[in-house]
Design an enzyme around this catalytic site. Structure first.
Site, short mmCIF file in Angstrom:
data_model
loop_
_atom_site.label_atom_id
_atom_site.label_comp_id
_atom_site.label_asym_id
_atom_site.label_seq_id
_atom_site.Cartn_x
_atom_site.Cartn_y
_atom_site.Cartn_z
N GLU A 2 0.76 -1.05 -0.09
CA GLU A 2 -0.10 -0.13 0.28
C GLU A 2 1.02 1.18 0.21
O GLU A 2 1.81 1.40 0.72
CB GLU A 2 -0.90 -0.15 1.20
CG GLU A 2 -1.86 1.09 1.40
CD GLU A 2 -2.60 1.29 2.70
OE1 GLU A 2 -3.55 1.87 2.84
OE2 GLU A 2 -2.15 0.35 3.51
N LYS B 107 -9.94 1.17 -3.04
CA LYS B 107 -10.33 0.68 -1.83
C LYS B 107 -11.63 0.91 -1.54
O LYS B 107 -12.19 2.25 -1.97
CB LYS B 107 -9.69 1.23 -0.81
CG LYS B 107 -9.50 0.55 0.56
CD LYS B 107 -8.62 1.28 1.60
CE LYS B 107 -8.87 0.59 2.78
NZ LYS B 107 -7.83 1.13 3.84
N CYS C 292 -5.09 -3.01 3.21
CA CYS C 292 -4.96 -3.21 4.59
C CYS C 292 -6.43 -3.66 5.06
O CYS C 292 -6.83 -4.48 5.39
CB CYS C 292 -4.66 -1.62 4.76
SG CYS C 292 -3.91 -1.32 6.44
#
Length: 520
Positions: free
Chosen positions: A256, A339, A389
């Site tokens: 990330e 995301k 994440c």
């Protein structure tokens, strides 16, 4: 025992339960702590006392379990230490209100009959955990089921998922408490033994092999305080470019925000060199790459939104086409994942909390959300499903990618940056969260992180290989992709967590409210 002493003991039991999670992983301790709470509830005279016990237990559990949030707010966010500690305490207390309400109802609805009280307790525990997972976008870190990645409970994962495991453990704890109180008969002790061992009869593979994939997972090891340093970036970018180009793997994954800048803000020519390396006939030799970076996107209303994204490159992909967002000087990546499940305060600011974010000197704002069901990246006969994440806390959202889709992932890849937490137990806890997703979905999970935990897990959550925390390196591993669906994938992918909530609610109504004995 006075109510104050009981609450203090519940606080200690909750804090002790945090040791059941990674890096210690002690499932029996988690069940013992729940049994201790159930024993205290058995002495509670009123629902208000039950609420106090639930609040104290939940506060000890969460404050000890997620204390590392202090590091991100104080050490990296610049928030005064006292205020950062108060913020962690306030969050833990607020999230414990769900358990407080559940335990108040457990006292209110108890009948004195083990066969009714145990399932009601487990159902209320489940409802409290589901509330924490769903309300205000959810914060289900350290859900009780994550303590059971070892032992019999893990076999339940492909059937009922992490929250179902938590309910099973709560039922076992409540039943053990009934046995310890001495009022339960021998059959209840036998029932506790059977309940504890029953999951051992369940393990099986619901998925089947779908070929292998060679992968290189990059760990950049950039301290969070230096991530945006102009002096450090050229060396890190040079290392990344070299690893992306020279790896013999079919797929190379960087973590990330491995590139912490928008494409147009990178050093001149770097984005073009990256695109050319993975073009047909380029030096990458036909391999594919995934790397995390911020991107921009034009929303339907014409607004420019920033996204926490993954860019994919492969000679097998056609070049991206379409209009560029304003200010974009480079072409879009051939593959893009944005995301979907954003972190409160980190990636979106809840209404009314701008003042809180302003106390932290972080470049935070409201990011754009990607779709909950995103396309997979095809690589060497496999279909890669990225997630970023925090997203792998939400197994029901990953399961949604498998319902009625021909491009459902055969391999899952998590790209993370946990340098915000400076090597704390958050890294080990996140690894265990990924293990649970592997067990629930029976898919391998690959983790490429900045500082750890960079690991490769097979479809049973078993560790294939890992890099040491905090060290720059490349993890070369071969994984087996999987086809097919687990029972959990089928129901959670279609209906999310609603079936568990409905079952818990019906249990409370049927065994608690409707059949509660008359009082007085």
């Amino acid at each position: 025992m006075s109510p104050g002493r009981a609450a203090a003991l519940a606080l200690g039991l909750g804090a002790l339960q945090a040791f059941a999670f990674a890096p210690w992983s002690l499932p029996a301790l988690q069940i013992a702590c729940v049994a201790g709470l159930a024993l205290l509830l058995g002495r509670a005279a009123t629902p208000r006392q039950g609420a106090a016990l639930g609040l104290a237990f939940g506060f000890g559990w969460l404050a000890h379990g997620v204390w590392w949030l202090y590091i991100s707010m104080h050490s990296h966010g610049g928030m005064p230490g006292a205020l950062a500690a108060a913020a962690v305490a306030a969050l833990s207390a607020a999230l414990s209100l769900y358990l407080a309400g559940a335990m108040a109802l457990a006292v209110r609805l108890r009948s004195g009959r083990v066969g009714r009280d145990v399932p009601v307790f487990a159902a209320l525990w489940l409802l409290a955990e589901l509330a924490r997972a769903l309300i205000f976008t959810g914060f289900p870190w350290a859900a009780s089921g994550y303590a059971h990645l070892e032992g019999p409970g893990a076999a339940l994962a492909p059937w009922v998922g992490v929250y179902g495991i938590g309910a099973w453990a709560a039922a076992l704890g409540a039943l053990l408490a009934a046995v310890l109180r001495g009022g339960a008969r021998l059959r209840h002790g036998l029932a506790a033994a059977l309940l504890g061992l029953a999951p051992l009869a369940l393990p099986q593979d619901f998925t089947r092999p779908a070929g292998t994939l060679r992968v290189a997972l990059l760990q950049t090891a950039v301290p969070q305080g230096e991530k945006f340093s102009p002096a450090l970036q050229p060396a890190v970018l040079q290392w990344l470019m070299a690893r992306l180009a020279d790896s013999p793997a079919d797929l190379v994954v960087a973590p990330e925000t491995a590139l912490p800048l928008l494409p147009q803000d990178l050093p001149p020519g770097l984005w073009a060199a990256l695109s050319e390396a993975f073009a047909p006939g380029g030096p990458a030799g036909g391999k594919a790459a995934l790397l995390g970076l911020p991107l921009t996107r034009l929303e339907a209303d014409g607004r420019l939104a920033y996204t926490n994204s993954v860019a994919g490159f492969s000679a097998a992909l056609p070049p991206a086409s379409g209009p560029l967002p304003p200010g974009a000087a480079e072409p879009a990546p051939p593959y893009r994942y944005d995301k979907h499940h954003l972190v409160p305060f980190g990636e979106f600011i809840p209404p009314g909390f701008r003042w809180f974010v302003d106390l932290m000197r972080m470049p935070l704002g409201d990011f754009g959300r990607g779709p909950i069901v995103a396309p997979s990246l095809a690589v060497a006969g496999q279909r890669i499903g990225p997630n970023i994440c925090y997203e792998d806390l939400f197994g029901e959202e990953l399961a949604a990618r498998y319902v009625g889709r021909g491009d459902a992932p055969t391999v899952l890849v998590n790209l993370s940056n946990l340098a915000w937490f400076d090597g704390s137990r958050a890294l080990d806890q996140h690894r265990e969260i990924s293990r649970m997703r592997s067990l629930e979905l029976q898919r391998p999970m690959l983790r490429a992180t900045n500082t750890g935990a960079t690991v490769a897990l097979d479809h049973r959550g078993r560790l294939l290989d890992a890099l040491p925390h905090g060290e720059r390196g490349v993890l070369q591993v071969q994984v087996e992709g999987r086809e097919g669906l687990t029972p959990y994938t089928r129901w959670a992918g279609r209906w999310g967590l609603a079936p568990l909530a409905g079952l818990a609610g019906l249990t409370v109504l049927a065994l608690g409210a409707w059949r509660r004995p008359r009082r007085g």
